[in-house]
Design a protein around this motif. Structure first.
Motif, short mmCIF file in Angstrom:
data_model
loop_
_atom_site.label_atom_id
_atom_site.label_comp_id
_atom_site.label_asym_id
_atom_site.label_seq_id
_atom_site.Cartn_x
_atom_site.Cartn_y
_atom_site.Cartn_z
N ALA A 9 46.60 39.72 45.73
CA ALA A 9 45.98 40.11 44.46
C ALA A 9 44.52 40.50 44.69
N ILE A 10 43.82 39.74 45.51
CA ILE A 10 42.43 40.05 45.83
C ILE A 10 42.35 41.40 46.54
N ALA A 11 43.26 41.63 47.48
CA ALA A 11 43.27 42.91 48.20
C ALA A 11 43.56 44.07 47.24
N GLU A 12 44.48 43.87 46.31
CA GLU A 12 44.79 44.92 45.34
C GLU A 12 43.59 45.23 44.44
N ALA A 13 42.84 44.20 44.09
CA ALA A 13 41.67 44.39 43.23
C ALA A 13 40.52 45.01 44.02
N GLY A 14 40.53 44.86 45.33
CA GLY A 14 39.47 45.39 46.18
C GLY A 14 38.64 44.31 46.83
N SER A 15 38.43 43.21 46.12
CA SER A 15 37.70 42.06 46.66
C SER A 15 37.82 40.91 45.67
N VAL A 17 35.29 39.46 44.33
CA VAL A 17 34.30 39.76 43.28
C VAL A 17 34.91 40.72 42.26
N ALA A 18 35.63 41.73 42.74
CA ALA A 18 36.25 42.70 41.84
C ALA A 18 37.33 42.02 40.98
N LEU A 19 38.13 41.15 41.58
CA LEU A 19 39.15 40.43 40.81
C LEU A 19 38.49 39.54 39.76
N ALA A 20 37.40 38.89 40.14
CA ALA A 20 36.68 38.04 39.19
C ALA A 20 36.19 38.85 38.00
N LYS A 21 35.66 40.04 38.25
CA LYS A 21 35.18 40.89 37.15
C LYS A 21 36.33 41.32 36.25
N ILE A 22 37.45 41.70 36.84
CA ILE A 22 38.61 42.13 36.07
C ILE A 22 39.10 41.01 35.17
N VAL A 23 39.17 39.81 35.72
CA VAL A 23 39.73 38.67 35.00
C VAL A 23 38.70 38.05 34.05
N GLY A 24 37.42 38.26 34.35
CA GLY A 24 36.38 37.70 33.49
C GLY A 24 35.94 36.30 33.88
N VAL A 25 35.97 36.04 35.18
CA VAL A 25 35.51 34.75 35.69
C VAL A 25 34.46 35.00 36.78
N THR A 26 33.89 33.95 37.29
CA THR A 26 32.91 34.09 38.37
C THR A 26 33.64 34.25 39.70
N PRO A 27 33.00 34.86 40.67
CA PRO A 27 33.60 34.93 42.01
C PRO A 27 33.89 33.54 42.58
N MET A 28 33.06 32.57 42.22
CA MET A 28 33.29 31.21 42.69
C MET A 28 34.61 30.66 42.16
N ALA A 29 34.96 31.04 40.93
CA ALA A 29 36.22 30.59 40.35
C ALA A 29 37.40 31.12 41.17
N VAL A 30 37.32 32.39 41.56
CA VAL A 30 38.38 32.98 42.37
C VAL A 30 38.48 32.25 43.71
N VAL A 38 45.99 29.64 41.02
CA VAL A 38 45.56 30.41 39.86
C VAL A 38 45.90 29.60 38.61
N PRO A 39 44.92 29.40 37.72
CA PRO A 39 45.22 28.65 36.49
C PRO A 39 46.28 29.37 35.64
N ALA A 40 47.08 28.58 34.96
CA ALA A 40 48.18 29.13 34.17
C ALA A 40 47.70 30.19 33.18
N HIS A 41 46.56 29.97 32.57
CA HIS A 41 46.09 30.91 31.55
C HIS A 41 45.53 32.20 32.14
N GLN A 42 45.43 32.29 33.46
CA GLN A 42 44.93 33.51 34.11
C GLN A 42 46.03 34.29 34.82
N VAL A 43 47.19 33.70 34.97
CA VAL A 43 48.25 34.31 35.78
C VAL A 43 48.66 35.68 35.25
N LEU A 44 48.87 35.81 33.96
CA LEU A 44 49.34 37.09 33.41
C LEU A 44 48.29 38.18 33.54
N VAL A 45 47.03 37.82 33.43
CA VAL A 45 45.95 38.80 33.59
C VAL A 45 45.90 39.28 35.04
N VAL A 46 46.01 38.35 35.98
CA VAL A 46 46.00 38.71 37.40
C VAL A 46 47.21 39.59 37.71
#
Length: 96
Positions: A9-15, A17-30, A38-46
């Motif tokens: 998923a990270i590779a598909e997003a590009g990085s 940091v990019a996945l974090a921006k798409i999902v709306g979380v911090t890079p540290m969260a990723v 991956v938290p249940a409430h983030q799975v569908l977005v990812v």
């Protein structure tokens, strides 16, 4: 070493940091997801953003679907079609 679904998923997003921006979380969260999942409430977005399936990301809450009835049925061949038509015609005649 094979990639985890989150790594894909990270590779598909590009990085991360990019996945974090798409999902709306911090890079540290990723980064934290790599340890805790991956938290249940983030799975569908990812899944939506990357195409990595929810089953791959969290098989504990999204088990693989059982095949549907349509997936188990075989297509009707022309030979079967004529036999089915005959049965249907005899059923209709009996009803009249």
């Amino acid at each position: 070493m094979s990639q985890t679904p989150l790594d894909r998923a990270i590779a598909e997003a590009g990085s991360g940091v990019a996945l974090a921006k798409i999902v709306g979380v911090t890079p540290m969260a990723v980064s934290y997801w790599k340890v805790r999942g991956v938290p249940a409430h983030q799975v569908l977005v990812v899944e939506s953003a990357t195409g990595v399936s929810r089953h791959e990301l969290r098989p504990d809450i999204y088990p693989e679907r059982a095949p549907t009835l349509n997936a188990n049925l075989r297509p009707i061949s022309p030979a079967d079609q004529s036999a089915d038509d005959a049965v249907q015609s005899s059923s209709m005649s009996a009803a009249l």
